[in-house]
Write an enzyme that holds these catalytic residues in place. Structure first.
Site, PDB file in Angstrom:
ATOM      1  N   ASP A 152       0.884  -1.199  -0.128  1.00  0.00           N
ATOM      2  CA  ASP A 152       0.021  -0.229  -0.073  1.00  0.00           C
ATOM      3  C   ASP A 152       0.863   1.160   0.208  1.00  0.00           C
ATOM      4  OD1 ASP A 152      -2.027   2.086   0.780  1.00  0.00           O
ATOM      5  OD2 ASP A 152      -3.215   0.098   0.991  1.00  0.00           O
ATOM      6  N   ARG A 178     -18.833 -10.203   3.047  1.00  0.00           N
ATOM      7  CA  ARG A 178     -19.835  -9.411   3.670  1.00  0.00           C
ATOM      8  C   ARG A 178     -19.071  -8.556   4.625  1.00  0.00           C
ATOM      9  NH1 ARG A 178     -23.969 -13.401   5.702  1.00  0.00           N
ATOM     10  NH2 ARG A 178     -21.963 -14.512   6.167  1.00  0.00           N
ATOM     11  N   ALA A 192     -37.091  -6.612   5.952  1.00  0.00           N
ATOM     12  CA  ALA A 192     -37.432  -5.274   5.783  1.00  0.00           C
ATOM     13  C   ALA A 192     -36.548  -4.182   6.774  1.00  0.00           C
ATOM     14  CB  ALA A 192     -38.971  -5.038   5.826  1.00  0.00           C
ATOM     15  N   GLY A 193     -36.171  -3.328   6.220  1.00  0.00           N
ATOM     16  CA  GLY A 193     -35.569  -2.125   6.986  1.00  0.00           C
ATOM     17  C   GLY A 193     -35.466  -0.874   6.087  1.00  0.00           C
ATOM     18  N   CYS A 223     -20.613  -1.979  -1.592  1.00  0.00           N
ATOM     19  CA  CYS A 223     -20.483  -2.893  -2.776  1.00  0.00           C
ATOM     20  C   CYS A 223     -21.944  -2.804  -3.403  1.00  0.00           C
ATOM     21  CB  CYS A 223     -20.576  -4.218  -2.238  1.00  0.00           C
ATOM     22  SG  CYS A 223     -18.900  -4.728  -1.447  1.00  0.00           S
ATOM     23  N   LYS A 268     -24.466  -1.178   8.321  1.00  0.00           N
ATOM     24  CA  LYS A 268     -25.030  -2.532   8.865  1.00  0.00           C
ATOM     25  C   LYS A 268     -24.259  -2.742  10.406  1.00  0.00           C
ATOM     26  CE  LYS A 268     -23.419  -6.520   7.318  1.00  0.00           C
ATOM     27  NZ  LYS A 268     -23.081  -7.456   6.342  1.00  0.00           N
TER      28      LYS A 268
END
Length: 424
Positions: free
Chosen positions: A30, A154, A252-253, A260, A321
């Site tokens: 990096d 995820r 549902a939210g 992503c 999230k």
């Protein structure tokens, strides 16, 4: 095998420590001093459960090192993974600037045959572009192969997903490169799909877009459930038990966010338009997602007599999230922006994300004097709160559950007025 990971974000770092677990030696490259310094000291500069433990383990075992020396890193490694960012450009397409910079550096410095692997999420046809960028910077004609090997991690569950993938996609027509890739992944127990690079690249975009579509479907359905006095959670359970549909991504939210889904869905939409075949379903998926926080705001306003001005609103959760510190495209921030326009007094909390000094340090501090509490992120600690003891701190016992994570009947028994997504 000696592996170079270019780009040490959550994909690159997670991929690197997993290859260490499989017995390979890894170099992380990096150009950011602060990132390299942190990683060399065994510290993640981002939040991803479990990764720091493995990072420390393999630093101590000298299985992984980090460097800024591009030339040496390229020359001393056999397989090079490109894990740099591909942010959404102003035109909605994926910006391949970082990918191109890496490819050109590889072409400039490579000294022997290399397998170059695009792990970053890239548009269909990028493998061909990478091949051209590398070749354009070569002084001689050193052979190499480019492979598409997309990640399916995820955020918040990256370590588990990397250790136990559902499938591994190897996109190349080179038998030599296929052999190298299968050796890399020989200890993984999952289906390995061998295909062309273009197919591999499309698989990644198609997978994320399909999952985003499921989220927008159940969110739009929740709006109808509100009107018909139907609990959308019951509907989700009923359809999710059908094995053709499955229960995943049917909660549902307030909509999807992160690094992503928003970027990848938009990139696929742009690719389709450029090729004369608009994806109208996906265009509406984006529309529903953009509107979802606004729909929730309107529901909150109805509970508060149509007025948010000067109302103290406690917002619980800032990341898009749970189990991540990523706030990119977070529905929470969209909701906060709308609350600010409505001139509400906003108090915010998150267990991990720290945006500014005015942010509250505790849940108790956040909800004290609140006219309403909005749960925006499904952190487990919010579910486990002692709401009975917190209730007296609030000015009014109003809870709006943007993640449908609390039990509506239990909250009503405690004396709260409760509103969720798709809860009448």
């Amino acid at each position: 095998m000696n592996i170079l990971i270019v780009g040490t974000g959550y994909v690159g770092t997670t991929t690197g420590v997993i290859f260490c677990e499989m017995g390979h030696r890894v170099t992380g490259l990096d150009l950011d001093d602060s990132k390299i310094q942190a990683l060399q000291n065994g510290k993640l500069y981002f939040y991803e459960p479990g990764v720091e433990v493995l990072l420390t383990k393999h630093i101590q075992a000298q299985n992984i090192i980090f460097t800024k020396n591009t030339e040496k890193a390229i020359q001393e490694n056999d397989v090079i993974f490109i894990c740099v960012g591909t942010p959404k450009g102003t035109d909605g397409k994926a910006d391949l600037t970082f990918v191109r910079n890496v490819a050109e550096s590889i072409g400039q410095y490579m000294n022997t045959y290399k397998v170059i692997v695009t792990k970053s999420t890239v548009p269909v046809g990028t493998a061909e572009l990478v091949t051209g960028w590398i070749a354009s910077k070569q002084a001689g004609q050193i052979p190499f192969d480019v492979v598409s090997n997309p990640e399916f991690l995820r955020e918040g569950s990256a370590l588990q997903d990397a250790l136990h993938p559902d499938r591994i996609i190897i996109g190349t027509e080179s038998e030599t490169a296929k052999s190298v890739m299968k050796e890399l992944y020989q200890n993984f127990r999952c289906p390995i799909i061998e295909t062309k690079a273009k197919v591999s690249e499309m698989i990644k975009y198609a997978a994320n877009s399909f999952l985003a579509m499921k989220i927008s479907f159940i969110n739009e359905l929740a709006r109808v459930c509100d009107q018909l006095e139907i609990n959308v959670n019951d509907v989700s359970k009923g359809i999710g038990l059908d094995h053709r549909i499955g229960p995943q991504f049917l909660r549902a939210g307030m909509g999807y966010g992160g690094s992503c889904f928003p970027k990848d869905v938009n990139a696929l939409i742009q690719t389709a338009k450029e090729n004369g075949h608009p994806l109208t379903i996906l265009e509406n998926v984006v529309k529903v997602n953009d509107e979802q926080p606004l729909f929730f705001i309107e529901k909150i306003k109805r509970y508060l007599d149509g007025e948010l001005k000067n109302k103290t609103i406690a917002v619980l959760g800032l990341s898009f999230k749970a189990d991540t510190d990523d706030t990119r495209e977070s529905p929470s921030l969209k909701l906060i922006e709308k609350l600010a326009k409505e001139k509400a007094v906003i108090k915010a909390h998150d267990p991990v994300v720290k945006l500014d000094a005015s942010q509250c340090r505790t849940v108790e501090e956040t909800i004290a004097g609140a006219d309403a509490v909005i749960i925006c992120t499904d952190w487990e600690q919010y579910k486990q709160l002692d709401w009975k003891s917190l209730k007296p701190l609030m000015k009014a016992p109003l809870i709006f559950d943007g993640r449908n994570m609390l039990d509506p009947d239990e909250m009503k028994k405690l004396g709260f007025k409760y509103g969720g997504i798709g809860h009448f």
